[in-house]
Scaffold this active site. Structure first.
Site, PDB file in Angstrom:
ATOM      1  CE1 TYR A 156      -3.288  -2.730   0.066  1.00 22.59           C
ATOM      2  CE2 TYR A 156      -3.817  -2.196   2.336  1.00 22.59           C
ATOM      3  CZ  TYR A 156      -4.048  -2.933   1.200  1.00 22.59           C
ATOM      4  OH  TYR A 156      -5.045  -3.878   1.193  1.00 22.59           O
ATOM      5  CE  LYS A 201       1.527 -18.127  -1.813  1.00 20.84           C
ATOM      6  NZ  LYS A 201       0.773 -19.387  -1.581  1.00 20.84           N
ATOM      7  CG  ASP A 214      -2.077 -20.181  -0.036  1.00 21.55           C
ATOM      8  OD1 ASP A 214      -1.379 -20.139   0.988  1.00 21.55           O
ATOM      9  OD2 ASP A 214      -1.697 -20.728  -1.084  1.00 21.55           O
ATOM     10  CG  ASP A 242      -7.316  -4.473   3.747  1.00 18.53           C
ATOM     11  OD1 ASP A 242      -8.407  -4.532   4.349  1.00 18.53           O
ATOM     12  OD2 ASP A 242      -7.110  -3.695   2.795  1.00 18.53           O
ATOM     13  CG  ASP A 286     -12.268  -6.681   5.416  1.00 17.70           C
ATOM     14  OD1 ASP A 286     -12.353  -6.124   6.525  1.00 17.70           O
ATOM     15  OD2 ASP A 286     -12.059  -6.060   4.367  1.00 17.70           O
TER      16      ASP A 286
END
Length: 378
Positions: free
Chosen positions: A149, A196, A228, A252, A256
């Site tokens: 970001y 990851k 994942d 993020d 959620d």
């Protein structure tokens, strides 16, 4: 004690839910002998309408003079066509950077009263807990100021490609890891670092630093999981997690996902924290506290929105920035009491009511009920 709180009601339902949170805060102040002084500020879409920019300099400067910041929500379809640097969400990034917060704490717990609101099957939940006994209780700690970001981004000269860069420094990673370990200390002493590392070099740095730092916390069980797999495990067996710590992008998305399996995004609070040294004289760091739901402009001002996430965010503020644990627990107990009594806003209505005691209420009535429970008047 006197505390100064910057209020950023923001857009959509933000003003609706912040109003209820401040009433509960004032009641807690009356009960426990504190005074909360509020400084109302503009940021987000409303600030764009009035000043032409999402985060006016005077808003940031005023916020820096306060002990903590309570935010409602920003954004909405009205401003979606603006360029990226003028979108309401830029206010969030500017406030986080300006106030020096770098770790976002998002608790996600399935309350016993809302067991049937969870979209997961009963047998999935029962694998970790007996039905109706509380489900899962996890905390996601998300890094806030680094990663993709904030990395270099752009498009090729011919416009046929675009790029965003994931970049992390050792300092950025280690400081959020320490906050995650501190959280695990007072919970169930389990920490899972999500990355990851099989693909990304930045993730390999995260894993190396976690492995090194874990030696300082031998009493905390440290584990590692690819993002994942973590996304799958959250819906397969959420009760296995205590504290999850991860990067900005992964946090993020995962937070959620975790919010959905609690039954309603309208129930979840969050805290964004920085260095305790940034707030001398306080027991904790200056922080930004906000419900994780959006601005929901379609229901703004209609006395429909669930104020409980904002109220619980205020409780987190008392706990983390002011060190007022007793007061925070009292607010959380009051929220549980109104849920036990069957009060529901529309987003959690019609579920988990085997005894037929449920009563649908609006934003203001729900806030008033929490206030009465807090003061022992219910």
């Amino acid at each position: 004690m006197n505390y100064s709180i910057a209020l950023v009601p923001g857009d959509g339902i933000g003003p609706d839910v912040v109003a209820q949170a401040t009433e509960v805060l004032d009641a807690a102040g009356d009960k426990f002998g504190h005074v909360f002084n509020y400084v109302e500020l503009e940021a987000g879409g409303c600030a764009i309408d009035h000043t032409g920019e999402p985060l006016p300099p005077e808003t940031l400067e005023a916020a820096k003079q306060c002990d903590a910041l309570l935010l409602g929500a920003v954004g909405g379809p009205k401003w979606e066509t603006l360029p990226g640097n003028l979108r309401p969400e830029r206010a969030l990034l500017g406030l986080r950077a300006g106030l020096g917060v770098y770790a976002n704490l998002r608790p996600a717990a399935l309350l016993p009263q809302l067991w049937s609101a969870c979209p997961l099957k009963d047998e999935v939940l029962a694998a970790d807990n007996p039905p109706g006994t509380g489900g899962f209780d996890l905390l996601i700690v998300r890094e806030l100021t680094g990663g993709i970001y904030f990395g270099k981004r752009g498009r090729s000269d011919d416009g046929n490609s675009a790029f965003d860069t994931e970049t992390y420094s050792k300092v950025e990673i280690e400081r959020v890891l320490r906050i995650a370990y501190a959280a695990a200390e007072v919970r169930r002493k389990k920490l899972c670092m999500v990355d990851k590392a099989n693909v990304l070099e930045s993730s390999r740095l995260w894993r190396e630093l976690t492995q090194a730092l874990s030696r300082e916390y031998p009493h905390i069980e440290t584990s590692y999981m690819y993002v994942d797999n973590c996304a799958m495990q959250l819906v397969r067996s959420p009760g296995q997690f205590d504290v999850i710590v991860t990067s900005n992008l992964f946090g993020d998305i995962l937070s959620d996902e975790a919010s959905v399996i609690t039954g309603s995004i309208g129930m979840l609070a969050s805290a964004s924290l920085g260095d305790p040294a940034s707030a001398p004289g306080q027991k904790g760091p200056r922080g930004i506290y906000e419900p994780i739901h959006g601005s929901a402009p379609d229901i703004a001002g209609r006395d429909i929105a669930n104020p409980l996430a904002a109220i619980l965010s205020a409780a987190m503020m008392l706990r983390y920035s002011f060190g007022l644990e007793t007061e925070a627990l009292a607010i959380e107990a009051a929220v549980n009491a109104v849920l036990d009594a069957g009060l529901r806003t529309a987003d959690i209505a019609g579920r988990g009511d085997p005894g037929g005691t449920e009563r649908i209420v609006g934003t203001r009535e729900m806030g008033a009920a929490v206030l009465k429970a807090l003061l022992g008047e219910g």
